[in-house]
Design a protein around this motif. Structure first.
Motif, PDB file in Angstrom:
ATOM      1  N   THR A 206       0.809  -1.216   0.000  1.00  0.00           N
ATOM      2  CA  THR A 206       0.000   0.000   0.000  1.00  0.00           C
ATOM      3  C   THR A 206       0.845   1.270   0.000  1.00  0.00           C
ATOM      4  OG1 THR A 206      -0.152   0.084   2.409  1.00  0.00           O
ATOM      5  CG2 THR A 206      -1.808  -1.229   1.247  1.00  0.00           C
ATOM      6  N   ASP A 207       2.157   1.124   0.142  1.00  0.00           N
ATOM      7  CA  ASP A 207       3.066   2.280   0.157  1.00  0.00           C
ATOM      8  C   ASP A 207       4.020   2.161  -1.021  1.00  0.00           C
ATOM      9  OD1 ASP A 207       4.928   4.248   0.580  1.00  0.00           O
ATOM     10  OD2 ASP A 207       5.315   3.734   2.682  1.00  0.00           O
ATOM     11  N   PRO A 208       3.874   3.008  -2.055  1.00  0.00           N
ATOM     12  CA  PRO A 208       4.730   2.887  -3.235  1.00  0.00           C
ATOM     13  C   PRO A 208       6.217   2.889  -2.914  1.00  0.00           C
ATOM     14  CG  PRO A 208       2.938   4.401  -3.673  1.00  0.00           C
ATOM     15  CD  PRO A 208       2.872   4.079  -2.202  1.00  0.00           C
ATOM     16  N   LYS A 209       6.629   3.599  -1.876  1.00  0.00           N
ATOM     17  CA  LYS A 209       8.052   3.680  -1.563  1.00  0.00           C
ATOM     18  C   LYS A 209       8.631   2.335  -1.147  1.00  0.00           C
ATOM     19  CE  LYS A 209      11.474   6.049   1.248  1.00  0.00           C
ATOM     20  NZ  LYS A 209      11.738   7.116   2.230  1.00  0.00           N
ATOM     21  N   TRP A 210       7.822   1.502  -0.511  1.00  0.00           N
ATOM     22  CA  TRP A 210       8.335   0.262   0.054  1.00  0.00           C
ATOM     23  C   TRP A 210       7.732  -0.980  -0.592  1.00  0.00           C
ATOM     24  CZ3 TRP A 210      12.591   0.172   2.682  1.00  0.00           C
ATOM     25  CH2 TRP A 210      13.027   1.353   3.295  1.00  0.00           C
ATOM     26  N   ARG A 211       7.193  -0.836  -1.786  1.00  0.00           N
ATOM     27  CA  ARG A 211       6.539  -1.971  -2.434  1.00  0.00           C
ATOM     28  C   ARG A 211       7.502  -3.132  -2.684  1.00  0.00           C
ATOM     29  NH1 ARG A 211       3.753   0.700  -6.317  1.00  0.00           N
ATOM     30  NH2 ARG A 211       2.098   1.029  -4.820  1.00  0.00           N
ATOM     31  N   HIS A 212       8.789  -2.836  -2.869  1.00  0.00           N
ATOM     32  CA  HIS A 212       9.778  -3.883  -3.138  1.00  0.00           C
ATOM     33  C   HIS A 212      10.743  -4.092  -1.984  1.00  0.00           C
ATOM     34  CE1 HIS A 212       8.853  -4.591  -7.450  1.00  0.00           C
ATOM     35  NE2 HIS A 212       8.363  -3.368  -7.350  1.00  0.00           N
ATOM     36  N   GLY A 213      10.523  -3.436  -0.848  1.00  0.00           N
ATOM     37  CA  GLY A 213      11.420  -3.596   0.276  1.00  0.00           C
ATOM     38  C   GLY A 213      12.785  -2.978   0.019  1.00  0.00           C
ATOM     39  N   HIS A 214      13.815  -3.529   0.663  1.00  0.00           N
ATOM     40  CA  HIS A 214      15.180  -3.007   0.534  1.00  0.00           C
ATOM     41  C   HIS A 214      16.126  -4.045   1.105  1.00  0.00           C
ATOM     42  CE1 HIS A 214      18.392  -0.071   0.307  1.00  0.00           C
ATOM     43  NE2 HIS A 214      18.644  -0.179   1.611  1.00  0.00           N
ATOM     44  N   VAL A 215      17.398  -3.982   0.705  1.00  0.00           N
ATOM     45  CA  VAL A 215      18.432  -4.836   1.287  1.00  0.00           C
ATOM     46  C   VAL A 215      19.680  -3.998   1.517  1.00  0.00           C
ATOM     47  CG1 VAL A 215      19.155  -5.640  -1.022  1.00  0.00           C
ATOM     48  CG2 VAL A 215      19.836  -6.928   1.019  1.00  0.00           C
ATOM     49  N   ALA A 216      20.337  -4.232   2.655  1.00  0.00           N
ATOM     50  CA  ALA A 216      21.588  -3.568   2.996  1.00  0.00           C
ATOM     51  C   ALA A 216      22.524  -4.610   3.601  1.00  0.00           C
ATOM     52  CB  ALA A 216      21.345  -2.434   3.989  1.00  0.00           C
ATOM     53  N   VAL A 217      23.812  -4.309   3.600  1.00  0.00           N
ATOM     54  CA  VAL A 217      24.810  -5.222   4.152  1.00  0.00           C
ATOM     55  C   VAL A 217      25.221  -4.738   5.541  1.00  0.00           C
ATOM     56  CG1 VAL A 217      27.061  -6.302   3.798  1.00  0.00           C
ATOM     57  CG2 VAL A 217      25.682  -5.634   1.815  1.00  0.00           C
ATOM     58  N   VAL A 218      25.210  -5.637   6.515  1.00  0.00           N
ATOM     59  CA  VAL A 218      25.703  -5.305   7.850  1.00  0.00           C
ATOM     60  C   VAL A 218      27.226  -5.302   7.812  1.00  0.00           C
ATOM     61  CG1 VAL A 218      25.838  -6.043  10.260  1.00  0.00           C
ATOM     62  CG2 VAL A 218      23.691  -6.308   8.985  1.00  0.00           C
ATOM     63  N   VAL A 219      27.856  -4.153   8.134  1.00  0.00           N
ATOM     64  CA  VAL A 219      29.314  -4.069   8.097  1.00  0.00           C
ATOM     65  C   VAL A 219      29.934  -3.886   9.479  1.00  0.00           C
ATOM     66  CG1 VAL A 219      29.452  -3.308   5.702  1.00  0.00           C
ATOM     67  CG2 VAL A 219      29.167  -1.599   7.517  1.00  0.00           C
ATOM     68  N   ASN A 220      29.108  -3.615  10.481  1.00  0.00           N
ATOM     69  CA  ASN A 220      29.627  -3.542  11.855  1.00  0.00           C
ATOM     70  C   ASN A 220      28.465  -3.618  12.840  1.00  0.00           C
ATOM     71  OD1 ASN A 220      32.001  -3.094  13.679  1.00  0.00           O
ATOM     72  ND2 ASN A 220      30.757  -1.358  14.333  1.00  0.00           N
ATOM     73  N   VAL A 221      28.710  -4.314  13.963  1.00  0.00           N
ATOM     74  CA  VAL A 221      27.702  -4.439  15.012  1.00  0.00           C
ATOM     75  C   VAL A 221      28.343  -4.078  16.342  1.00  0.00           C
ATOM     76  CG1 VAL A 221      26.117  -5.973  16.227  1.00  0.00           C
ATOM     77  CG2 VAL A 221      26.483  -6.266  13.760  1.00  0.00           C
ATOM     78  N   ASP A 222      27.743  -3.121  17.040  1.00  0.00           N
ATOM     79  CA  ASP A 222      28.179  -2.726  18.375  1.00  0.00           C
ATOM     80  C   ASP A 222      27.035  -3.026  19.335  1.00  0.00           C
ATOM     81  OD1 ASP A 222      28.920  -1.470  20.735  1.00  0.00           O
ATOM     82  OD2 ASP A 222      29.818   0.262  19.731  1.00  0.00           O
ATOM     83  N   GLN A 223      27.056  -4.234  19.928  1.00  0.00           N
ATOM     84  CA  GLN A 223      25.963  -4.631  20.797  1.00  0.00           C
ATOM     85  C   GLN A 223      25.923  -3.825  22.085  1.00  0.00           C
ATOM     86  OE1 GLN A 223      26.225  -9.314  19.761  1.00  0.00           O
ATOM     87  NE2 GLN A 223      24.719  -8.767  21.293  1.00  0.00           N
ATOM     88  N   GLN A 224      27.058  -3.357  22.540  1.00  0.00           N
ATOM     89  CA  GLN A 224      27.089  -2.571  23.772  1.00  0.00           C
ATOM     90  C   GLN A 224      26.339  -1.256  23.615  1.00  0.00           C
ATOM     91  OE1 GLN A 224      28.147  -5.249  25.811  1.00  0.00           O
ATOM     92  NE2 GLN A 224      28.814  -3.465  26.986  1.00  0.00           N
ATOM     93  N   ARG A 225      26.500  -0.636  22.479  1.00  0.00           N
ATOM     94  CA  ARG A 225      25.829   0.641  22.213  1.00  0.00           C
ATOM     95  C   ARG A 225      24.501   0.452  21.482  1.00  0.00           C
ATOM     96  NH1 ARG A 225      29.551   3.879  18.682  1.00  0.00           N
ATOM     97  NH2 ARG A 225      28.134   5.605  19.161  1.00  0.00           N
ATOM     98  N   GLY A 226      24.229  -0.758  21.033  1.00  0.00           N
ATOM     99  CA  GLY A 226      22.986  -1.021  20.323  1.00  0.00           C
ATOM    100  C   GLY A 226      22.942  -0.386  18.962  1.00  0.00           C
TER     101      GLY A 226
END
Length: 287
Positions: A206-226
């Motif tokens: 129902t939202d033209p902007k997100w009709r196909h979703g999106h994909v990105a690559v995770v390049v860093n995770v800082d669990q302490q800072r969230g």
């Protein structure tokens, strides 16, 4: 037929590598007004968590054709940044502007398996060492190129970016050996996102902007800072926040040993143009 050739043939007809960009193109109201599916997807192997929504029905062929025509017409004006402008680099993989998110070109990128150099083609090249990557400057193209460059792997045919989370196998680009993929469902996953995972966004018919979703690559995770840093193309076509490391950072929460990602920046509590994250996908060996 190999992943590369099947994906190229499918993309040429249906704009297979489309992500949030193609979804911004207007389509007939009958297609755009379809309700978001309430049902859950069938159980998939190697799934961490529960509650993955079923995929929405694809747009009718005439709507897809109209969307592609409009997408091609929007590539030469009102650019956020000039098409092809370098926006940032993560782990040696350059991300480029798509001009604006409605643009889609009839060009496809291929990677030379001997040198990792990328070239653009309108038809499949004859050289067997040139491996299909995706539709130029789209989000799926960047995700494939990052995996191919840094991990030597790829994934198969997708109609839209959101389809990636439902894939069950990947392929080694050098040996053609298949391997199982695993996925974590956002909000119910026990495994947090890790570097190299592909972060997938749900579509919203129902939202033209997100009709196909999106994909990105995770390049860093800082669990302490969230915080989770991502690299991507065609999210907003703006220069990256950190041009030599990541495009942007989003929030990660842990509640009762389960992980949830929210498309909100570290210094904000609101993202009025963001989307809903469905989960993250990775080789099953990385579980």
């Amino acid at each position: 037929m190999s992943f590369a050739l099947r994906a190229f043939a499918f993309s040429a007809v249906l704009l297979a590598s489309g992500c949030a960009s193609v979804g911004e193109i207007s389509t007939p109201k009958t297609a755009a007004s379809a309700a978001y599916p309430a049902a859950l997807a069938a159980a998939l192997p190697n799934t961490d968590g529960y509650g993955l929504s079923a995929k929405p029905a694809p747009l009718p062929a005439d709507a897809q054709k109209q969307a592609y025509q409009q997408a091609q017409q929007s590539c030469s004006s009102h650019c956020v940044t000039p098409a092809g402008k370098l926006l940032g680099v993560a782990d040696g993989v350059q991300a480029y502007s798509n001009c604006q998110s409605t643009c889609a070109r009839s060009e496809f990128s291929f990677m030379d398996l001997r040198t990792k150099a990328v070239s653009l083609h309108e038809k499949p090249p004859a050289d067997p060492q040139l491996h299909y990557v995706g539709l130029t400057y789209q989000c799926v193209e960047y995700a494939r190129r990052w995996w191919m460059t840094n991990q030597g792997i790829t994934f198969g045919d997708v109609d839209s970016a959101f389809d990636i989370l439902y894939l069950t196998e990947g392929e080694n680009i050098h040996t053609k050996a298949k391997f199982p993929l695993a996925r974590s469902i956002n909000g119910t996953a026990h495994r947090p996102p890790k570097r190299g995972d592909l972060l997938i966004y749900y579509p919203n018919p129902t939202d033209p902007k997100w009709r196909h979703g999106h994909v990105a690559v995770v390049v860093n995770v800082d669990q302490q800072r969230g915080l989770v840093a991502v690299a991507e193309q065609n999210y907003n076509n703006q220069p990256w926040e950190n041009p030599s490391h990541y495009a942007r950072q989003i929030r990660l929460f842990e509640v009762g040993g389960r992980y949830r990602l929210v498309d909100v920046a570290a210094n904000s509590v609101k993202n009025s143009t963001g989307g809903l994250i469905s989960g993250w996908i990775y080789p099953a060996s990385a579980q």
